[in-house]
Motif scaffolding. Structure first.
Motif, short mmCIF file in Angstrom:
data_model
loop_
_atom_site.label_atom_id
_atom_site.label_comp_id
_atom_site.label_asym_id
_atom_site.label_seq_id
_atom_site.Cartn_x
_atom_site.Cartn_y
_atom_site.Cartn_z
N HIS A 134 17.64 1.83 -23.53
CA HIS A 134 17.20 2.94 -22.68
C HIS A 134 18.02 4.21 -22.91
N GLY A 135 19.11 4.11 -23.67
CA GLY A 135 19.92 5.28 -23.97
C GLY A 135 20.76 5.78 -22.81
N MET A 136 21.00 4.93 -21.80
CA MET A 136 21.77 5.34 -20.62
C MET A 136 23.08 4.59 -20.50
N GLY A 137 23.58 4.08 -21.62
CA GLY A 137 24.83 3.34 -21.59
C GLY A 137 24.63 1.91 -22.05
N GLU A 138 25.75 1.17 -22.03
CA GLU A 138 25.72 -0.20 -22.54
C GLU A 138 25.07 -1.18 -21.56
N GLU A 139 25.06 -0.82 -20.29
CA GLU A 139 24.52 -1.75 -19.29
C GLU A 139 23.03 -1.96 -19.47
N GLY A 140 22.59 -3.14 -19.06
CA GLY A 140 21.17 -3.42 -19.06
C GLY A 140 20.52 -2.90 -17.78
N GLU A 141 19.41 -3.48 -17.42
CA GLU A 141 18.69 -3.09 -16.21
C GLU A 141 19.07 -4.07 -15.09
N ASP A 142 19.97 -3.62 -14.23
CA ASP A 142 20.59 -4.51 -13.25
C ASP A 142 20.14 -4.28 -11.82
N CYS A 143 19.19 -3.37 -11.61
CA CYS A 143 18.76 -3.09 -10.24
C CYS A 143 17.23 -3.20 -10.14
N GLY A 144 16.78 -3.65 -8.98
CA GLY A 144 15.35 -3.91 -8.80
C GLY A 144 14.64 -2.86 -7.99
N HIS A 145 13.39 -2.61 -8.36
CA HIS A 145 12.54 -1.72 -7.57
C HIS A 145 11.14 -2.31 -7.50
N ILE A 146 10.37 -1.82 -6.55
CA ILE A 146 8.98 -2.25 -6.44
C ILE A 146 8.13 -1.20 -7.15
N TYR A 147 7.36 -1.66 -8.12
CA TYR A 147 6.57 -0.79 -8.97
C TYR A 147 5.27 -0.44 -8.26
N THR A 148 4.53 0.53 -8.82
CA THR A 148 3.28 0.96 -8.18
C THR A 148 2.22 -0.15 -8.17
N SER A 149 2.41 -1.15 -9.01
CA SER A 149 1.49 -2.29 -9.01
C SER A 149 1.74 -3.22 -7.83
N PRO B 119 0.81 -1.23 0.00
CA PRO B 119 0.00 0.00 0.00
C PRO B 119 0.84 1.27 0.00
N ARG B 120 2.01 1.21 0.59
CA ARG B 120 2.88 2.38 0.67
C ARG B 120 3.62 2.62 -0.64
N ALA B 121 3.68 1.60 -1.48
CA ALA B 121 4.35 1.74 -2.78
C ALA B 121 3.34 1.95 -3.91
N ALA B 122 2.09 2.19 -3.58
CA ALA B 122 1.04 2.29 -4.60
C ALA B 122 1.13 3.56 -5.43
N LEU B 123 1.77 4.60 -4.89
CA LEU B 123 1.84 5.87 -5.60
C LEU B 123 3.19 6.14 -6.23
N ASN B 124 4.24 5.50 -5.72
CA ASN B 124 5.60 5.74 -6.21
C ASN B 124 6.36 4.43 -6.32
N SER B 125 7.34 4.40 -7.21
CA SER B 125 8.26 3.27 -7.29
C SER B 125 9.40 3.48 -6.30
N TYR B 126 9.83 2.39 -5.66
CA TYR B 126 10.90 2.46 -4.67
C TYR B 126 11.99 1.44 -4.99
N TRP B 127 13.24 1.88 -4.91
CA TRP B 127 14.34 0.92 -5.00
C TRP B 127 14.26 -0.07 -3.85
N VAL B 128 14.57 -1.34 -4.17
CA VAL B 128 14.71 -2.38 -3.15
C VAL B 128 16.13 -2.95 -3.29
N GLY B 129 16.49 -3.82 -2.38
CA GLY B 129 17.86 -4.32 -2.35
C GLY B 129 18.15 -5.46 -3.30
N LEU B 130 17.64 -5.42 -4.51
CA LEU B 130 17.87 -6.48 -5.51
C LEU B 130 18.79 -5.97 -6.61
N THR B 131 19.78 -6.78 -6.98
CA THR B 131 20.65 -6.44 -8.11
C THR B 131 21.27 -7.71 -8.70
N ASP B 132 21.50 -7.69 -10.01
CA ASP B 132 22.27 -8.75 -10.66
C ASP B 132 23.49 -8.14 -11.35
#
Length: 269
Positions: A236-251, A191-204
């Motif tokens: 994504h136009g932000m460099g060669e790296e892919g998407e390596d960090c996790g966040h909790i989406y508003t869903s 419920p607290r993440a319903a309005l904004n996305s938040y970084w969580v401690g996930l990464t590859d």
């Protein structure tokens, strides 16, 4: 080692751990019967609660299977809790927490079959109830701006940082980017993440395998992710790296994003 031998060894470990839990409960019960009033006795009781909570958490991480011996051990814990709750009527609200825990064990007794997950769920609930007892007894408070849930403190940021900055800030607070571990914790966070996305401690980012910030592996569960994610998108136009960090989406589910994106974050201590 044969499968039968392996299971016998695991049963022995479970039974030993459960007996250890009962021993801790006996110690707690003795303290409660004496209705301790001095701070030293109170602290001793709270220490036993924390030790029991830690013991249940350790058991949960290595539990494999169950049979009637586990049921007998759970019933013994239930008996001990019933005895303790009677003596705890005026002891900082602990009776209520113990009665709830007794009810959860009784429910397990009527429904439990030979499945690992049901035992894991029951042990998680027992741990949560013990943490509630600890909080009710005044054993934990959080810093201003942090939110107490069970025995943990959570910080929901009102500023945006990239993943690495968020990780470093949490560490500077003797905390870490949140690691979601239980169903109750998910229910608290969503419920607290319903309005904004938040970084969580996930990464590859380092190993190519999803891990939590504390180094423990993340066991992939697609139900916890937005459909089609993680996809390591590179356009994504932000460099060669892919998407390596996790966040909790508003869903209320995980998504992967480029680690340089700035967003809100959640610390857990």
């Amino acid at each position: 080692m044969s499968e039968v031998g392996y299971q016998e060894r695991r049963f022995g470990e479970l039974e030993s751990s459960m007996m250890s839990h009962s021993s801790l409960l006996n110690t707690m019960n003795s303290d409660l019967k004496g209705k301790p009033k001095d701070s030293e006795s109170q602290n001793r009781t709270l220490t036993e609660v924390v030790k029991l909570s830690s013991s249940v958490e350790s058991l949960s991480s290595k539990q494999q299977s169950t049979d009637q011996r586990v049921m007998a051990a759970l019933n013994e814990i239930k008996t001990e809790l019933e005895g303790s709750s009677v003596q705890a009527i005026s002891h900082h609200g602990m009776m209520f927490a113990m009665i709830r825990l007794t009810s959860s064990v009784e429910s397990l007794s009527s429904k439990l079959q030979s499945t690992d997950q049901r035992v894991m769920d029951a042990l998680s609930e027992m741990k949560a109830m013990l943490e509630t007892m600890y909080v009710l007894a005044g054993g934990l408070t959080c810093e201003p701006g942090w939110t107490l849930f069970r025995s943990k403190c959570y910080f929901f940021s009102d500023d945006k940082l990239n993943w690495h900055q968020a990780r470093d800030y949490c560490r500077s607070q003797n905390a870490s980017l949140i690691k979601l571990e239980t169903k109750d914790e998910w229910a608290f966070i969503r419920p607290r993440a319903a309005l904004n996305s938040y970084w969580v401690g996930l990464t590859d980012e380092v190993t190519g395998q999803w891990r939590w910030d504390d180094g423990t592996p993340y066991i992939m569960n697609k139900d916890e992710w937005v459909a089609g994610q993680p996809d390591d998108w590179k356009d994504h136009g932000m460099g060669e790296e892919g998407e390596d960090c996790g966040h909790i989406y508003t869903s209320g589910r995980f998504n992967d994003a480029h680690c340089s994106v700035k967003m809100y974050y959640i610390c857990k201590a």
